[in-house]
Write a protein that holds these residues in place. Structure first.
Motif, PDB file in Angstrom:
ATOM      1  N   GLN A 191       0.830  -1.211   0.000  1.00 51.69           N
ATOM      2  CA  GLN A 191       0.000   0.000   0.000  1.00 51.69           C
ATOM      3  C   GLN A 191       0.859   1.254   0.000  1.00 51.69           C
ATOM      4  O   GLN A 191       0.362   2.355   0.273  1.00 51.69           O
ATOM      5  CB  GLN A 191      -0.931   0.014   1.232  1.00 51.69           C
ATOM      6  CG  GLN A 191      -1.886  -1.162   1.300  1.00 51.69           C
ATOM      7  CD  GLN A 191      -2.967  -1.111   0.213  1.00 51.69           C
ATOM      8  OE1 GLN A 191      -3.142  -0.109  -0.461  1.00 51.69           O
ATOM      9  NE2 GLN A 191      -3.679  -2.214   0.057  1.00 51.69           N
ATOM     10  N   GLY A 192       2.149   1.101  -0.252  1.00 47.06           N
ATOM     11  CA  GLY A 192       3.005   2.286  -0.304  1.00 47.06           C
ATOM     12  C   GLY A 192       3.335   2.860   1.059  1.00 47.06           C
ATOM     13  O   GLY A 192       3.486   4.065   1.205  1.00 47.06           O
ATOM     14  N   GLN A 193       3.480   2.007   2.066  1.00 51.85           N
ATOM     15  CA  GLN A 193       3.836   2.492   3.401  1.00 51.85           C
ATOM     16  C   GLN A 193       5.243   3.104   3.406  1.00 51.85           C
ATOM     17  O   GLN A 193       5.555   3.940   4.252  1.00 51.85           O
ATOM     18  CB  GLN A 193       3.760   1.358   4.429  1.00 51.85           C
ATOM     19  CG  GLN A 193       2.354   0.793   4.630  1.00 51.85           C
ATOM     20  CD  GLN A 193       1.605   1.461   5.779  1.00 51.85           C
ATOM     21  OE1 GLN A 193       2.126   2.356   6.434  1.00 51.85           O
ATOM     22  NE2 GLN A 193       0.375   1.029   6.028  1.00 51.85           N
TER      23      GLN A 193
ATOM     24  N   ASN B 225       9.637  -4.867   8.948  1.00 55.45           N
ATOM     25  CA  ASN B 225       9.077  -3.539   9.205  1.00 55.45           C
ATOM     26  C   ASN B 225       7.892  -3.217   8.303  1.00 55.45           C
ATOM     27  O   ASN B 225       7.327  -2.129   8.410  1.00 55.45           O
ATOM     28  CB  ASN B 225      10.159  -2.469   9.024  1.00 55.45           C
ATOM     29  CG  ASN B 225      11.005  -2.306  10.280  1.00 55.45           C
ATOM     30  OD1 ASN B 225      10.581  -1.662  11.240  1.00 55.45           O
ATOM     31  ND2 ASN B 225      12.170  -2.920  10.299  1.00 55.45           N
ATOM     32  N   CYS B 226       7.530  -4.121   7.407  1.00 57.56           N
ATOM     33  CA  CYS B 226       6.426  -3.824   6.481  1.00 57.56           C
ATOM     34  C   CYS B 226       5.091  -4.040   7.195  1.00 57.56           C
ATOM     35  O   CYS B 226       4.746  -5.166   7.541  1.00 57.56           O
ATOM     36  CB  CYS B 226       6.502  -4.718   5.251  1.00 57.56           C
ATOM     37  SG  CYS B 226       5.077  -4.449   4.148  1.00 57.56           S
ATOM     38  N   PRO B 227       4.316  -2.970   7.404  1.00 57.49           N
ATOM     39  CA  PRO B 227       3.050  -3.134   8.135  1.00 57.49           C
ATOM     40  C   PRO B 227       2.032  -3.986   7.375  1.00 57.49           C
ATOM     41  O   PRO B 227       1.126  -4.543   7.985  1.00 57.49           O
ATOM     42  CB  PRO B 227       2.521  -1.691   8.266  1.00 57.49           C
ATOM     43  CG  PRO B 227       3.681  -0.804   7.988  1.00 57.49           C
ATOM     44  CD  PRO B 227       4.574  -1.574   7.057  1.00 57.49           C
ATOM     45  N   GLU B 228       2.192  -4.055   6.060  1.00 62.87           N
ATOM     46  CA  GLU B 228       1.208  -4.781   5.244  1.00 62.87           C
ATOM     47  C   GLU B 228       1.620  -6.231   4.986  1.00 62.87           C
ATOM     48  O   GLU B 228       0.902  -6.960   4.300  1.00 62.87           O
ATOM     49  CB  GLU B 228       1.015  -4.067   3.896  1.00 62.87           C
ATOM     50  CG  GLU B 228       0.700  -2.581   3.993  1.00 62.87           C
ATOM     51  CD  GLU B 228      -0.738  -2.280   4.437  1.00 62.87           C
ATOM     52  OE1 GLU B 228      -1.537  -3.225   4.563  1.00 62.87           O
ATOM     53  OE2 GLU B 228      -1.046  -1.091   4.663  1.00 62.87           O
ATOM     54  N   HIS B 229       2.770  -6.656   5.514  1.00 64.56           N
ATOM     55  CA  HIS B 229       3.276  -8.026   5.274  1.00 64.56           C
ATOM     56  C   HIS B 229       3.320  -8.330   3.776  1.00 64.56           C
ATOM     57  O   HIS B 229       2.871  -9.389   3.335  1.00 64.56           O
ATOM     58  CB  HIS B 229       2.414  -9.056   6.014  1.00 64.56           C
ATOM     59  CG  HIS B 229       2.461  -8.907   7.502  1.00 64.56           C
ATOM     60  ND1 HIS B 229       3.274  -9.680   8.302  1.00 64.56           N
ATOM     61  CD2 HIS B 229       1.824  -8.064   8.337  1.00 64.56           C
ATOM     62  CE1 HIS B 229       3.119  -9.321   9.579  1.00 64.56           C
ATOM     63  NE2 HIS B 229       2.247  -8.334   9.620  1.00 64.56           N
TER      64      HIS B 229
END
Lengths: 65, 402
Positions: free
Chosen positions: A11-13, A54-58
């Motif tokens: 999602q472009g975090q 660190n990727c919140p969206e896995h």
């Protein structure tokens, strides 16, 4: 070993290309993309794992080989 | 909102405007995580508050069962007037699929890292100028510094005249303070804002240039330019979403450093820590909670949800969930693994996150460069914003020994 980003999950975090700019870049929308074919060497594997953790969206996957 | 009685049990009558929640929400959320973990309230016409990362994540990603057509909790259940879905009044934050993807895709290029990173020198110069203007041994880092950074950046991005900055800040106050007023009142209050924005849009149509306003006026969806209401709505979104959010994040970081001299000293002496420190500031002091509405009656996460019940998505609560974060209640300035959700999760991830991070980083870098040592001058004078954005407002900081 190879790293990839699932574009359906990203999602472009923006965490991956900030943590590991040698492995990840961003596209025109700011979503993460893997530079080249994603092959990791002994040095880059730890950074790729750090970005993954660190990727919140896995959205980051590392294929063991 | 202050006319409501104090909350006795947040599990059954949570209220994000309750003084206890405003003063220190973290123990409340910890308690809810253990007891509920989805809290209920009859206030605001009825709603739910998931206190765990799992609950927040499930709802944020579920656009089948929840709608974004209203993301700010009002005084009662949403009225039919509030429902121009799937577009919503401020696309794409108030939009649902499938329109959401169209509205978001046209907005994202303007907020991608490329164009945003190009703003760094302008933001650094702005912060320096604001610091130059502060006088005395005690400064108000909230109202005199943090508050001014996001509006000045947004004004520049929109390409509005520099001389209009005070007017622009007045408009922002109208928009932010009126956010939960009844629709009719809101329309009346918004009239001068709308007139100014329409005049700016007309001026940009006559004199197109390289800024966000011209971009929105000229960008096309399948060969069609946007409707003026869509352009206006997105400009309002940029105001609502881009000002007190980042202002709060900057203020919280300064508040933390004022209270934790060890962390301040580390940041001053190890500037390479800044990127990870910024993420920990965002995790620990995440300023933003967003609302959703339940689409239809259903049993969800063990709760009997009714159509149009509010959902308050506590991203800051998710960021303190000990099942996701080791030592979740500890601020660890060099926390390496930090999967925080300060910018939300799923398709509504904050479109301005790259800008927010940049403003936060530059604002803190410039502040600690100017003041390598500082402390709170009067802890009791610090005030915190209530509602869905959390951050310090009055923030008196002693920057020189008395």
């Amino acid at each position: 070993m190879k790293v990839s980003i699932d574009p359906a999950l990203c999602q472009g975090q923006g965490r991956c290309f900030s943590i590991a700019p040698a492995i990840f870049d961003f596209d025109d929308l700011g979503n993460g993309v893997v530079i080249g074919d994603g092959t990791l060497n002994a040095e880059s594997v730890a950074l790729a794992r750090l970005a993954q953790s660190n990727c919140p969206e896995h959205a980051i996957f590392i294929e063991e080989s | 909102m202050t006319d409501r009685p104090p909350v006795k049990d947040f599990a059954t009558e949570w209220d994000h405007a309750d003084p206890q929640w405003v003063a220190d929400p973290y123990p409340i959320w910890e308690d809810l995580r253990e007891r509920c973990p989805v809290a209920h309230t009859e206030r605001y016409g009825g709603g739910w508050f998931p206190a765990t990362h799992a609950g927040v994540s499930a709802i944020a990603k579920d656009t089948e069962n929840f709608t974004s057509r209203t993301v700010i909790i009002g005084n009662g259940r949403p009225s039919e007037l509030d429902l121009p879905a799937p577009i919503g009044v401020a696309p794409p934050i108030t939009s649902d699929p499938p329109f959401h993807a169209i509205a978001r895709k046209l907005l994202l290029p303007a907020f991608a890292p490329g164009p945003i990173n190009a703003l760094e020198p302008m933001i650094r110069e702005l912060c320096g100028r604001l610091l130059d203007g502060l006088e005395g041994d005690v400064i108000n880092a909230g109202m005199e510094y943090a508050k001014y950074i996001p509006p000045s950046v947004i004004r520049t991005m929109l390409g509005f005249p520099e001389d209009d900055i005070e007017k622009f800040i007045d408009f922002i106050n109208i928009v932010l303070e009126g956010i939960d007023h009844p629709l009719e009142q809101r329309i009346e209050e918004f009239t001068p804002v709308e007139e100014y924005f329409v005049a700016q849009m007309d001026e940009h149509i006559a004199n197109p240039r390289d800024d966000l306003t011209s971009y929105l006026l000229n960008v096309e969806i399948e060969g069609q330019k946007l409707q003026p209401e869509h352009v206006f709505g997105t400009m309002v979104l940029v105001l609502i979403a881009g000002i007190d959010t980042t202002w709060s994040a900057i203020g919280s970081a300064i508040w933390h450093l004022a209270n934790h001299p060890d962390d301040l000293a580390r940041l001053v002496n190890e500037p390479e820590l800044m990127p990870v420190a910024i993420e920990e500031f965002l995790r620990f002091y995440a300023p933003v909670t967003m609302a959703r509405l339940v689409k239809h009656d259903m049993e969800y996460l063990g709760c009997a949800m009714k159509e149009d019940d509010w959902i308050l998505l506590g991203f800051p609560a998710a960021n303190r969930d000990p099942s996701i974060f080791a030592d979740a209640d500890k601020f660890i300035i060099d926390r390496a693994q930090n999967r925080h959700v300060a910018f939300g999760l799923g398709i509504h991830r904050c479109a301005g996150s790259n800008l927010a991070r940049l403003e936060l980083r530059v604002a803190i870098e410039e502040f600690i460069k100017r003041y390598p040592r500082f402390e709170l001058s009067d802890a009791s004078a610090v005030t915190w914003a209530s509602g869905q954005i959390r951050g310090p407002r009055e923030l008196p900081i002693r920057v020189r020994a008395s």
